[in-house]
Scaffold this motif. Sequence first.
Motif, PDB file in Angstrom:
ATOM      1  N   VAL A  93      14.738  43.669 -67.018  1.00  0.00           N
ATOM      2  CA  VAL A  93      13.889  42.546 -66.641  1.00  0.00           C
ATOM      3  C   VAL A  93      14.701  41.264 -66.744  1.00  0.00           C
ATOM      4  N   ASP A  94      14.135  40.204 -66.198  1.00  0.00           N
ATOM      5  CA  ASP A  94      14.690  38.863 -66.381  1.00  0.00           C
ATOM      6  C   ASP A  94      14.009  38.289 -67.626  1.00  0.00           C
ATOM      7  N   GLU A  95      14.682  38.374 -68.774  1.00  0.00           N
ATOM      8  CA  GLU A  95      14.045  37.991 -70.028  1.00  0.00           C
ATOM      9  C   GLU A  95      13.609  36.531 -70.035  1.00  0.00           C
ATOM     10  N   GLY A  96      14.347  35.696 -69.311  1.00  0.00           N
ATOM     11  CA  GLY A  96      13.963  34.291 -69.224  1.00  0.00           C
ATOM     12  C   GLY A  96      12.603  34.107 -68.581  1.00  0.00           C
ATOM     13  N   LEU A  97      12.258  34.975 -67.614  1.00  0.00           N
ATOM     14  CA  LEU A  97      10.935  34.894 -66.991  1.00  0.00           C
ATOM     15  C   LEU A  97       9.839  35.258 -67.979  1.00  0.00           C
ATOM     16  N   ILE A  98      10.126  36.215 -68.871  1.00  0.00           N
ATOM     17  CA  ILE A  98       9.116  36.587 -69.871  1.00  0.00           C
ATOM     18  C   ILE A  98       8.883  35.427 -70.826  1.00  0.00           C
ATOM     19  N   TYR A  99       9.955  34.783 -71.266  1.00  0.00           N
ATOM     20  CA  TYR A  99       9.780  33.586 -72.101  1.00  0.00           C
ATOM     21  C   TYR A  99       9.018  32.503 -71.342  1.00  0.00           C
ATOM     22  N   HIS A 100       9.295  32.391 -70.052  1.00  0.00           N
ATOM     23  CA  HIS A 100       8.623  31.377 -69.231  1.00  0.00           C
ATOM     24  C   HIS A 100       7.117  31.654 -69.197  1.00  0.00           C
ATOM     25  N   TRP A 101       6.761  32.943 -69.111  1.00  0.00           N
ATOM     26  CA  TRP A 101       5.335  33.291 -69.171  1.00  0.00           C
ATOM     27  C   TRP A 101       4.757  32.931 -70.533  1.00  0.00           C
ATOM     28  N   VAL A 102       5.410  33.341 -71.603  1.00  0.00           N
ATOM     29  CA  VAL A 102       4.907  33.052 -72.949  1.00  0.00           C
ATOM     30  C   VAL A 102       4.690  31.556 -73.136  1.00  0.00           C
ATOM     31  N   ASN A 103       5.631  30.753 -72.695  1.00  0.00           N
ATOM     32  CA  ASN A 103       5.565  29.311 -72.936  1.00  0.00           C
ATOM     33  C   ASN A 103       4.553  28.599 -72.056  1.00  0.00           C
ATOM     34  N   ASN A 104       4.119  29.229 -70.973  1.00  0.00           N
ATOM     35  CA  ASN A 104       3.177  28.579 -70.052  1.00  0.00           C
ATOM     36  C   ASN A 104       1.833  29.289 -69.945  1.00  0.00           C
ATOM     37  N   SER A 105       1.691  30.423 -70.611  1.00  0.00           N
ATOM     38  CA  SER A 105       0.458  31.206 -70.464  1.00  0.00           C
ATOM     39  C   SER A 105      -0.757  30.488 -71.009  1.00  0.00           C
ATOM     40  N   ALA A 106      -0.622  29.802 -72.125  1.00  0.00           N
ATOM     41  CA  ALA A 106      -1.780  29.139 -72.739  1.00  0.00           C
ATOM     42  C   ALA A 106      -2.377  28.097 -71.805  1.00  0.00           C
ATOM     43  N   GLU A 107      -1.524  27.355 -71.115  1.00  0.00           N
ATOM     44  CA  GLU A 107      -2.037  26.333 -70.196  1.00  0.00           C
ATOM     45  C   GLU A 107      -2.911  26.951 -69.113  1.00  0.00           C
ATOM     46  N   ALA A 108      -2.449  28.070 -68.549  1.00  0.00           N
ATOM     47  CA  ALA A 108      -3.231  28.726 -67.494  1.00  0.00           C
ATOM     48  C   ALA A 108      -4.530  29.307 -68.041  1.00  0.00           C
ATOM     49  N   VAL A 109      -4.461  29.986 -69.186  1.00  0.00           N
ATOM     50  CA  VAL A 109      -5.665  30.580 -69.776  1.00  0.00           C
ATOM     51  C   VAL A 109      -6.664  29.488 -70.149  1.00  0.00           C
ATOM     52  N   ASN A 110      -6.178  28.416 -70.753  1.00  0.00           N
ATOM     53  CA  ASN A 110      -7.074  27.316 -71.144  1.00  0.00           C
ATOM     54  C   ASN A 110      -7.704  26.656 -69.932  1.00  0.00           C
ATOM     55  N   TRP A 111      -6.947  26.575 -68.832  1.00  0.00           N
ATOM     56  CA  TRP A 111      -7.506  25.974 -67.619  1.00  0.00           C
ATOM     57  C   TRP A 111      -8.700  26.781 -67.122  1.00  0.00           C
ATOM     58  N   VAL A 112      -8.580  28.092 -67.141  1.00  0.00           N
ATOM     59  CA  VAL A 112      -9.701  28.941 -66.721  1.00  0.00           C
ATOM     60  C   VAL A 112     -10.912  28.708 -67.616  1.00  0.00           C
ATOM     61  N   GLU A 113     -10.693  28.667 -68.909  1.00  0.00           N
ATOM     62  CA  GLU A 113     -11.817  28.473 -69.826  1.00  0.00           C
ATOM     63  C   GLU A 113     -12.469  27.106 -69.617  1.00  0.00           C
ATOM     64  N   ASP A 114     -11.664  26.055 -69.518  1.00  0.00           N
ATOM     65  CA  ASP A 114     -12.193  24.692 -69.425  1.00  0.00           C
ATOM     66  C   ASP A 114     -12.851  24.397 -68.086  1.00  0.00           C
ATOM     67  N   ASN A 115     -12.268  24.910 -67.011  1.00  0.00           N
ATOM     68  CA  ASN A 115     -12.701  24.501 -65.677  1.00  0.00           C
ATOM     69  C   ASN A 115     -13.571  25.506 -64.946  1.00  0.00           C
ATOM     70  N   VAL A 116     -13.520  26.764 -65.349  1.00  0.00           N
ATOM     71  CA  VAL A 116     -14.271  27.799 -64.644  1.00  0.00           C
ATOM     72  C   VAL A 116     -15.367  28.404 -65.518  1.00  0.00           C
ATOM     73  N   LEU A 117     -15.030  28.720 -66.742  1.00  0.00           N
ATOM     74  CA  LEU A 117     -15.999  29.403 -67.605  1.00  0.00           C
ATOM     75  C   LEU A 117     -16.999  28.448 -68.255  1.00  0.00           C
ATOM     76  N   GLN A 118     -16.510  27.434 -68.921  1.00  0.00           N
ATOM     77  CA  GLN A 118     -17.403  26.563 -69.691  1.00  0.00           C
ATOM     78  C   GLN A 118     -18.484  25.882 -68.858  1.00  0.00           C
ATOM     79  N   PRO A 119     -18.212  25.443 -67.627  1.00  0.00           N
ATOM     80  CA  PRO A 119     -19.302  24.863 -66.827  1.00  0.00           C
ATOM     81  C   PRO A 119     -20.447  25.837 -66.555  1.00  0.00           C
ATOM     82  N   HIS A 120     -20.205  27.129 -66.767  1.00  0.00           N
ATOM     83  CA  HIS A 120     -21.237  28.142 -66.538  1.00  0.00           C
ATOM     84  C   HIS A 120     -21.700  28.781 -67.847  1.00  0.00           C
ATOM     85  N   GLY A 121     -21.425  28.114 -68.947  1.00  0.00           N
ATOM     86  CA  GLY A 121     -21.902  28.602 -70.232  1.00  0.00           C
ATOM     87  C   GLY A 121     -21.123  29.766 -70.795  1.00  0.00           C
TER      88      GLY A 121
END
Length: 508
Positions: A93-121
């Motif tokens: 694998v490209d290990e740098g890409l895995i680190y890139h996912w780890v370092n940016n995953s929270a932003e994407a997951v939090n965006w879903v929660e804040d902008n898609v899930l929470q407005p619908h309870g």
Amino acid sequence: MNTNDDSKDYNTTDIKLISTEVLIIGAGNAGLMAAAAAAEKGVKTLVIEKEHTINLLRLSLGGVDTNAQKRAGIKINKFELVEYLAAFAQHNVDEGLIYHWVNNSAEAVNWVEDNVLQPHGAHLRAEPDIGEKNPIYKAFPTQNDATKDDNTFASYGKWFQEKVEEMGVELLFDTSLVKLEVDNGTVTGIVAKNLIDDKYFKIRATKGVILCTGGYSANKELLSKWNPLALKKNVYNDSPRNDGAGIMAAMNVGAIKDEAPAGCTFDRGLVPIGTRTEDMYVQTETYQDWLWLASHPLLKVNVRGERFANESTPYEFIVNAASKQKGYLYAMIWDSNFGKYAAQFHTLGCARIGFPGYMANVEKLKADTEQYVDKGLIVKAKTLEELAEKLHLPVENLLKTVARVNELSAQGVDQDFGKEAYRLTPVAQAPYYGCMLGGRLLCTFDGLRVNKKMEVLDEDYAPINHLYAAGNDSGGFFFGSYPDRVPGTAASHAQTFGRLAGKQAAQN
């Protein structure tokens, strides 16, 4: 193989032309997230999708340091996690890409929660570590589940679509990619086809094209070329949209892809008795003939009626083990106490009993299983001899195998394959059950090589200008089997890299 029709002349003056800034091909986890990220930057964004609807958005999202995990007090060592994922892939694998996912995953997951899930309870519930001491089950608490009540999943695909449309994103359905257009080394847009009226048209994209069409699991020709074993060990494809169009379109303009195959297989494919694996590859979006019980560590035997592996493994591993046996298929054998055994197995992931598994309780699992007796895909017998005959297994071999398993269960030690004592159960109480099983290919992961900007690379490992890939169109991240002890990785990989691609294309 060339999936695009290059023999046609698309340079006529009467072909329709529409323009956008960012064009995204595919409306799934990666595509919708890319669209949201581009729209946030204020650029004109268009998504095309060859089907009538968006693709299924996964309910469990992996991530590191998400808001849900912080609320739950869950902390993951990212260096240990990345090394686990790289080692699982033998560092193919490209290990740098895995680190890139780890370092940016929270932003994407939090965006879903804040902008898609929470407005619908709804919100995300972080799942804790599994607490399993068996080293084969070494796992990480990366899973975040969409839910309203912490007891059931909340499906959010419709909410996500509404959100991106509110942001000004245009979605064109029943529209397929035909070919990428390139001018002086820069991807300028595509030729598309309206699948309702069969008319071709062009889409100009001034900032970039993002490929999010998924892998190639529905394309038997590409599987035969790139992953022939997948066709032998899998009898279902649960992603019939994924025909490889995005990958092939990029390769036709000089892109490179992963050289080794990767995919995600489930061990839940019920096979009609007497079927040969080479004669069966069912395309289904409805999880047709999907047996939840199949992921439980009950007795599994090859077509000779012999036990061939430790049944207490991650989902895909038993299918891999069966691929080294005659016929690639295997049988599962159990007795009338299976409800009791299921309760003690502590099965992990989506096959567990209770949320976030899909079987709320043992009674639901038993009912789910019995429905396939009525369909004839599970056979039921008063004796083991009768069961063997119904399953087309050698009677003497199966009787010998069951006697040995019963002996080991009584001893509480699996001297043959090392299964844990609490998962070592006898087959001793009539009626007896059995079925034939094969793999279910959820998706392929070997995709186009990309850099950390999600730019698609050419043979010199240089970026192809204005061409991006995310989700299963992008490669470098997986190898071989899916690491299901890092739950939610596939969906999060798609959404995280989709978000990065959308941002990057928008700022051109």
